[in-house]
Design an enzyme around this catalytic site. Sequence first.
Site, PDB file in Angstrom:
ATOM      1  N   VAL A   1       0.826  -1.204   0.000  1.00 60.64           N
ATOM      2  CA  VAL A   1       0.000   0.000   0.000  1.00 60.64           C
ATOM      3  C   VAL A   1       0.863   1.258   0.000  1.00 60.64           C
ATOM      4  CG1 VAL A   1      -1.717   1.337   1.280  1.00 60.64           C
ATOM      5  CG2 VAL A   1      -1.928  -1.147   1.135  1.00 60.64           C
TER       6      VAL A   1
ATOM      7  N   THR B   1      -3.287  -4.385   9.373  1.00 60.43           N
ATOM      8  CA  THR B   1      -4.309  -4.578  10.412  1.00 60.43           C
ATOM      9  C   THR B   1      -4.759  -6.041  10.366  1.00 60.43           C
ATOM     10  OG1 THR B   1      -5.912  -3.654   8.821  1.00 60.43           O
ATOM     11  CG2 THR B   1      -5.182  -2.215  10.606  1.00 60.43           C
TER      12      THR B   1
ATOM     13  N   THR C   1      -7.351  -0.713   6.741  1.00 61.17           N
ATOM     14  CA  THR C   1      -8.739  -1.117   6.953  1.00 61.17           C
ATOM     15  C   THR C   1      -8.991  -1.355   8.435  1.00 61.17           C
ATOM     16  OG1 THR C   1      -8.716  -2.224   4.805  1.00 61.17           O
ATOM     17  CG2 THR C   1     -10.536  -2.749   6.293  1.00 61.17           C
TER      18      THR C   1
ATOM     19  N   CYS D   1      -6.702  -9.048   3.328  1.00 59.41           N
ATOM     20  CA  CYS D   1      -7.872  -8.159   3.195  1.00 59.41           C
ATOM     21  C   CYS D   1      -9.178  -8.924   3.330  1.00 59.41           C
ATOM     22  CB  CYS D   1      -7.823  -7.416   1.858  1.00 59.41           C
ATOM     23  SG  CYS D   1      -6.479  -6.228   1.727  1.00 59.41           S
TER      24      CYS D   1
ATOM     25  N   ARG E   1       1.258 -14.066   2.869  1.00 61.94           N
ATOM     26  CA  ARG E   1       0.568 -13.942   4.156  1.00 61.94           C
ATOM     27  C   ARG E   1      -0.853 -14.487   4.050  1.00 61.94           C
ATOM     28  NH1 ARG E   1       0.944  -7.704   5.321  1.00 61.94           N
ATOM     29  NH2 ARG E   1       0.679  -7.725   3.054  1.00 61.94           N
TER      30      ARG E   1
END
Length: 434
Positions: free
Chosen positions: A29, A97, A132, A269, A351
């Site tokens: 990101v 996150t 997020t 995500c 991940r």
Amino acid sequence: MLINEESGMDRVSTTNTINSVVIVGLGYVGLPLALKLSAHFSVIGFDVSDSKISHLKQGVDVTKQHSSEEITKSGILFTSSTSDILKKTVYILCVPTPIDQYHQPDLSFIRSAGETVGKCIGHESVVVLESTVYPGVTEEILAPILEKNSGLKLGEFGVAYSPERVNPGDANHTIDKIIKIVSASDQKSLEKIQQMYSQITQVYVSPSIKVAESAKVIENIQRDLNIALVNELTCLFDRLDVNVHEVLKAAGTKWNFHNYKPGLVGGHCIGVDPYYLTHKAKEVGFHSEIILAGRRVNDNMHVYCAQRILKKLYSMKRNNNIGNNGNNNQTNNHSILIMGLTFKKNVADYRNSRVKELISELKKYNVTIYGYDPYISEDVIQSHFGIKCATLEEVGTTVDLVIPAVEHREISSSLSTFLAASNFRFAEKIFHLF
């Protein structure tokens, strides 16, 4: 309100009012955002990883998304020293996150970044969160941390939320080609980040930070649920001996049918974000039914895939195909090559890859597993996934099945070459999960 680059904003004025933009976190990101903003502002890329900073200074992107030339020509100052990020205009937090083993939000990266940045901000600095989160994190968790570590009160500095919409490996939806939601704690901060982001893409002004936080988290929940529906239908139609791909193709002829494909849902995500909202829901006494149901379906698709693989192996054994590959016909001597181990195709990020869960499930049945991924080192394949590393050329003719679990460009090309070289003699070995 939707605003674009041609909406009459003064680029010169904007650039002059922002002395520097600090990007905190230089992963999938943060790095592309830093590169885009560097065309308009003085950008500092900050990361706590000395190794990552060292690589970036040499023009090396460990995520393999950006070229060396793109990085070295950007003029970005890459640093892990807080002395380089004191009293800047805008700080953008692009930190992970994740969730813990109990599917609870892990905000430790945000807390740590808040403590670091809080010691650096000055009057009128704006701290933007892109990660997020569930509604309330920016104002109720991040802002107090910034206040405590800066000695300032909210209002003397601003907080903002502008959720990332990065889709790694997708060249069609880069930052400059998507709409960026912006929101802030006060009008002055809002105008500042609104004008900053509008230098690189269209922006949509959200009426509040909580609305923006909520919008981001439901984007991924909606996708998770749509895939969960197709995954459940895949399991059902498999029992009914009906080809789900043909079903979806036929249904797709209706104008309002949304075409999703079955698959393993991993990554940082879609497989994570739903738990953020259900956590907040539980705090206010609301039990989510549909969101958690979708998660249960997707979290267990590796079991379905493992059973299909085992069924295929046993079928080959009955037909004596396994013995022809040089293996004996004992159950504990099945062997397979899994090609593609990352969480999605054409990216190096492994991940939360559900392929790891698939491997763990197959190990219960004493299947010998080899793995290959052009984006992952041999050390990672052995240490993280717990399997031997081998290429298609090395074991393709001797294993019982070759499974393209994640079809990177390189893997699709390798399979085509392998089949053509063998005159398609080994075509029956190729087994797709869905």
